[in-house]
Design an enzyme around this catalytic site. Sequence first.
Site, mmCIF file in Angstrom:
data_model
loop_
_atom_site.group_PDB
_atom_site.id
_atom_site.type_symbol
_atom_site.label_atom_id
_atom_site.label_comp_id
_atom_site.label_asym_id
_atom_site.label_seq_id
_atom_site.Cartn_x
_atom_site.Cartn_y
_atom_site.Cartn_z
ATOM 1 N N THR A 63 0.993 -1.165 0.022
ATOM 2 C CA THR A 63 -0.159 0.027 0.063
ATOM 3 C C THR A 63 0.947 1.397 0.025
ATOM 4 O O THR A 63 0.329 2.404 -0.092
ATOM 5 C CB THR A 63 -1.026 0.172 0.995
ATOM 6 N N GLY A 64 2.195 1.077 0.129
ATOM 7 C CA GLY A 64 2.987 2.178 -0.043
ATOM 8 C C GLY A 64 3.174 2.967 -1.276
ATOM 9 O O GLY A 64 2.915 1.943 -2.374
ATOM 10 N N LYS B 48 -3.950 -2.533 7.216
ATOM 11 C CA LYS B 48 -4.556 -2.356 6.025
ATOM 12 C C LYS B 48 -5.303 -3.500 5.255
ATOM 13 O O LYS B 48 -5.700 -3.691 4.201
ATOM 14 C CB LYS B 48 -3.566 -1.867 4.829
ATOM 15 N N THR C 184 14.817 -3.109 0.242
ATOM 16 C CA THR C 184 15.105 -2.096 1.372
ATOM 17 C C THR C 184 16.655 -1.910 1.636
ATOM 18 O O THR C 184 17.621 -2.808 1.797
ATOM 19 C CB THR C 184 14.501 -2.463 2.685
ATOM 20 N N TYR D 184 20.825 -2.593 -15.613
ATOM 21 C CA TYR D 184 19.563 -1.933 -16.825
ATOM 22 C C TYR D 184 20.594 -1.694 -18.124
ATOM 23 O O TYR D 184 20.097 -1.901 -19.017
ATOM 24 C CB TYR D 184 19.117 -0.637 -16.063
ATOM 25 N N GLU E 128 31.942 -4.828 -9.267
ATOM 26 C CA GLU E 128 32.588 -3.312 -9.318
ATOM 27 C C GLU E 128 33.653 -3.492 -8.122
ATOM 28 O O GLU E 128 33.933 -4.702 -7.437
ATOM 29 C CB GLU E 128 31.513 -2.488 -8.722
ATOM 30 N N HIS F 30 27.935 2.608 -3.436
ATOM 31 C CA HIS F 30 27.738 1.344 -2.840
ATOM 32 C C HIS F 30 28.347 0.951 -1.489
ATOM 33 O O HIS F 30 29.589 1.278 -1.495
ATOM 34 C CB HIS F 30 27.706 -0.103 -3.693
#
Length: 290
Positions: free
Chosen positions: A17-18, A43, A97, A159, A209, A247
């Site tokens: 729901t965020g 919720k 996260t 990507y 990396e 990072h």
Amino acid sequence: MAILISAQSRVMVQGITGKSGALQTKMMLDAGTHIVAGVTPGKGGQTVHGIPVFNSAAEAQAEIGFDTAICFVPARAAKDSVIEVVDAGVKLLVLTTEEIPTHDVAALLAYAKAHGTTIVGPGCSGIIAPGVCKVGSHPVRFFRKGSIGVVSKSGALSYEVGKTLSEAGLGQSSVIGLGGGPVWGFTQRDAVEAYEKDPETKVIVLLGEIGGSSEEEAAAWIGSHCVKPVVSLIVGRHAPAGRSLGHAGAIIQGSAGTAASKIEALTHAGVHMVGSPEELVQTVRQLLDQ
């Protein structure tokens, strides 16, 4: 076929729901992902893009049933959320996260391993199997179905390389963004091993990396076990020692974790090293033509 996820994956979204959870749920649905439930405490009973929302992972598991989860909860709630979904019996958790304390990450990874749960992340972009399923944030338009297995610490680099491969007509079996570290669940070595066993994957692409030893660990496995060709691009070759470049895992300590040490280890393992996404495309094409 894809690794980790498939068209049969039953996905639950934590934090659905965020703002991020709702947005990414829509994008995953559009990519063909079979999302069966969402969880946000308090919720329960709502719906998001037609997906039923539950108050807990245990409730969602009992009512709907799922084998895969993706977590969009804030860092302050991540530890409890991960424990909750592991206790619900999930087999794969994509933990997007960021900024979870490292000691919490280490504890969560140990807890998940003890309960048979694979965690991709934390702070990761997740997994996409083009044309099949997406559990993460990879933009669908950058990828196309094919036989190249890609693993990267950096979501953005995955990507870019996926887009470059696709524009050259070279599709991917799966693309995995592992996250920036310094502690990971599913590793580059794990991904290479999974791609080696996957009959659909013909060439493996390892994007690395500076910082940490995960590329060297992957190189040791490749040198001893890998039959399929592996192509690798290591970024950050000119980074100054001791400095973090975005990072948490991208920190060089002395001679450990440098681009040079990783390139040496991978080269010794028989990996085809390249210096740019464009050179990577050329090398992959040559290997596929062989």
